[in-house]
Write a protein that holds these residues in place. Structure first.
Motif, PDB file in Angstrom:
ATOM      1  N   THR A 167       0.847  -1.189   0.000  1.00 21.85           N
ATOM      2  CA  THR A 167       0.000   0.000   0.000  1.00 21.85           C
ATOM      3  C   THR A 167       0.884   1.241   0.000  1.00 21.85           C
ATOM      4  O   THR A 167       2.109   1.136   0.164  1.00 21.85           O
ATOM      5  CB  THR A 167      -0.887   0.031   1.264  1.00 21.85           C
ATOM      6  N   VAL A 168       0.283   2.405  -0.127  1.00 24.53           N
ATOM      7  CA  VAL A 168       1.045   3.651  -0.060  1.00 24.53           C
ATOM      8  C   VAL A 168       1.736   3.753   1.304  1.00 24.53           C
ATOM      9  O   VAL A 168       2.858   4.241   1.411  1.00 24.53           O
ATOM     10  CB  VAL A 168       0.125   4.863  -0.323  1.00 24.53           C
ATOM     11  N   LEU A 199      10.302  -0.269  -1.937  1.00 19.23           N
ATOM     12  CA  LEU A 199      11.348   0.762  -2.003  1.00 19.23           C
ATOM     13  C   LEU A 199      12.126   0.639  -3.306  1.00 19.23           C
ATOM     14  O   LEU A 199      12.582  -0.451  -3.664  1.00 19.23           O
ATOM     15  CB  LEU A 199      12.313   0.617  -0.831  1.00 19.23           C
ATOM     16  N   LEU A 200      12.315   1.760  -3.979  1.00 17.01           N
ATOM     17  CA  LEU A 200      13.127   1.751  -5.195  1.00 17.01           C
ATOM     18  C   LEU A 200      14.559   1.325  -4.870  1.00 17.01           C
ATOM     19  O   LEU A 200      15.185   0.618  -5.659  1.00 17.01           O
ATOM     20  CB  LEU A 200      13.109   3.126  -5.863  1.00 17.01           C
ATOM     21  N   SER A 201      15.070   1.694  -3.702  1.00 14.15           N
ATOM     22  CA  SER A 201      16.431   1.293  -3.332  1.00 14.15           C
ATOM     23  C   SER A 201      16.551  -0.227  -3.197  1.00 14.15           C
ATOM     24  O   SER A 201      17.612  -0.798  -3.454  1.00 14.15           O
ATOM     25  CB  SER A 201      16.866   1.982  -2.034  1.00 14.15           C
ATOM     26  N   PRO A 255       2.613   0.301  -5.071  1.00 14.89           N
ATOM     27  CA  PRO A 255       3.234   1.622  -4.967  1.00 14.89           C
ATOM     28  C   PRO A 255       4.740   1.476  -4.725  1.00 14.89           C
ATOM     29  O   PRO A 255       5.159   0.655  -3.911  1.00 14.89           O
ATOM     30  CB  PRO A 255       2.567   2.245  -3.744  1.00 14.89           C
ATOM     31  N   ILE A 256       5.539   2.239  -5.462  1.00 16.38           N
ATOM     32  CA  ILE A 256       6.991   2.190  -5.326  1.00 16.38           C
ATOM     33  C   ILE A 256       7.473   3.566  -4.889  1.00 16.38           C
ATOM     34  O   ILE A 256       7.256   4.559  -5.581  1.00 16.38           O
ATOM     35  CB  ILE A 256       7.666   1.755  -6.635  1.00 16.38           C
ATOM     36  N   LEU A 257       8.117   3.600  -3.726  1.00 19.45           N
ATOM     37  CA  LEU A 257       8.621   4.846  -3.164  1.00 19.45           C
ATOM     38  C   LEU A 257      10.001   5.148  -3.726  1.00 19.45           C
ATOM     39  O   LEU A 257      10.926   4.331  -3.599  1.00 19.45           O
ATOM     40  CB  LEU A 257       8.692   4.733  -1.633  1.00 19.45           C
ATOM     41  N   ILE A 305       6.302   6.991  -6.323  1.00 16.62           N
ATOM     42  CA  ILE A 305       5.821   7.944  -5.330  1.00 16.62           C
ATOM     43  C   ILE A 305       7.034   8.716  -4.845  1.00 16.62           C
ATOM     44  O   ILE A 305       8.057   8.118  -4.478  1.00 16.62           O
ATOM     45  CB  ILE A 305       5.185   7.202  -4.128  1.00 16.62           C
ATOM     46  N   ASP A 306       6.926  10.032  -4.816  1.00 15.33           N
ATOM     47  CA  ASP A 306       8.034  10.834  -4.301  1.00 15.33           C
ATOM     48  C   ASP A 306       8.136  10.680  -2.803  1.00 15.33           C
ATOM     49  O   ASP A 306       7.128  10.623  -2.099  1.00 15.33           O
ATOM     50  CB  ASP A 306       7.831  12.326  -4.634  1.00 15.33           C
ATOM     51  N   LYS A 307       9.376  10.629  -2.324  1.00 16.18           N
ATOM     52  CA  LYS A 307       9.613  10.542  -0.892  1.00 16.18           C
ATOM     53  C   LYS A 307       9.275  11.884  -0.266  1.00 16.18           C
ATOM     54  O   LYS A 307       9.761  12.912  -0.690  1.00 16.18           O
ATOM     55  CB  LYS A 307      11.070  10.147  -0.623  1.00 16.18           C
ATOM     56  N   ALA A 308       8.424  11.875   0.761  1.00 14.11           N
ATOM     57  CA  ALA A 308       8.001  13.130   1.399  1.00 14.11           C
ATOM     58  C   ALA A 308       9.045  13.636   2.354  1.00 14.11           C
ATOM     59  O   ALA A 308       9.825  12.945   2.901  1.00 14.11           O
ATOM     60  CB  ALA A 308       6.685  12.912   2.132  1.00 14.11           C
TER      61      ALA A 308
END
Length: 191
Positions: A113-114, A119-121, A152-154, A188-191
């Motif tokens: 989920t969001v 994680l992209l890393s 979702p990918i952060l 998703i952009d890291k906040a």
């Protein structure tokens, strides 16, 4: 009768030899299983697991567990159950070995989920490992034999959250990005 040497089959970050110190590593294949992105309440973000799929075979890496001491690996993989994979593994070792694979059993995981993204890393680490072990064709097989790319990918690449993150070359980064773009993945952009 001699006891068989213990090995694990890695299919995600464990394919990247820079994320662990286990030796006697060899490329291998796991038949009857597919990788999938899943979340478990035991971790704040989603990771790969494997689920039964009789029509799939995945590449990975086997590595020796010295002295059969599973404690450190079990701790690293604490959100997973360790299961016997002997009947499903194809590997180059001439001597018989015992092989286990880590999986999050059905019912203990859910969709990412969001709040619990991939994680992209983490993807970067996995793809770097597959590129080194299996080349670009192996990276393509990784993406094709992994389900759940709607997760979702952060985008944490600039400030990695994944504890075993690695530095990627420009070519490696572009390879990851090109495959994600082909899959129509939105970051998703890291906040």
């Amino acid at each position: 009768m001699r006891k068989k040497d213990p090995y694990f089959f890695g299919y995600g970050s464990l394919v990247n030899r820079d994320t662990h110190q286990y030796g006697d590593t060899h490329p291998a294949r796991l038949g009857g299983w597919r990788r999938i992105w899943r979340h478990t309440d035991l971790r704040p973000v989603a990771y790969l697991t494997v689920v039964p799929d009789p029509d799939c075979e995945i590449d990975g890496l086997i590595a020796h567990v010295p002295g059969g001491d599973w404690a450190a690996l079990d701790q690293r993989e604490h959100a997973y159950d360790r299961v016997d994979a002997n009947a499903a593994i194809t590997h180059p070792k001439p001597d018989p070995i015992d092989v286990a694979v880590y999986t999050v059993p059905h019912g203990k995981h859910g969709q990412p989920t969001v709040e619990h993204p991939v994680l992209l890393s983490y993807i970067d680490v996995v793809v770097q490992g597959y590129l080194r072990e299996f080349g670009e064709a192996g990276v393509a097989r990784f993406f094709n034999t992994t389900a759940g790319w709607t997760a979702p990918i952060l985008d944490d690449r600039a400030a990695p959250i994944y504890p075993r993150h690695q530095t990627l070359s420009g070519v490696e980064r572009d390879l990851v990005d090109d495959h994600l773009k082909t899959l129509n993945v939105t970051l998703i952009d890291k906040a």
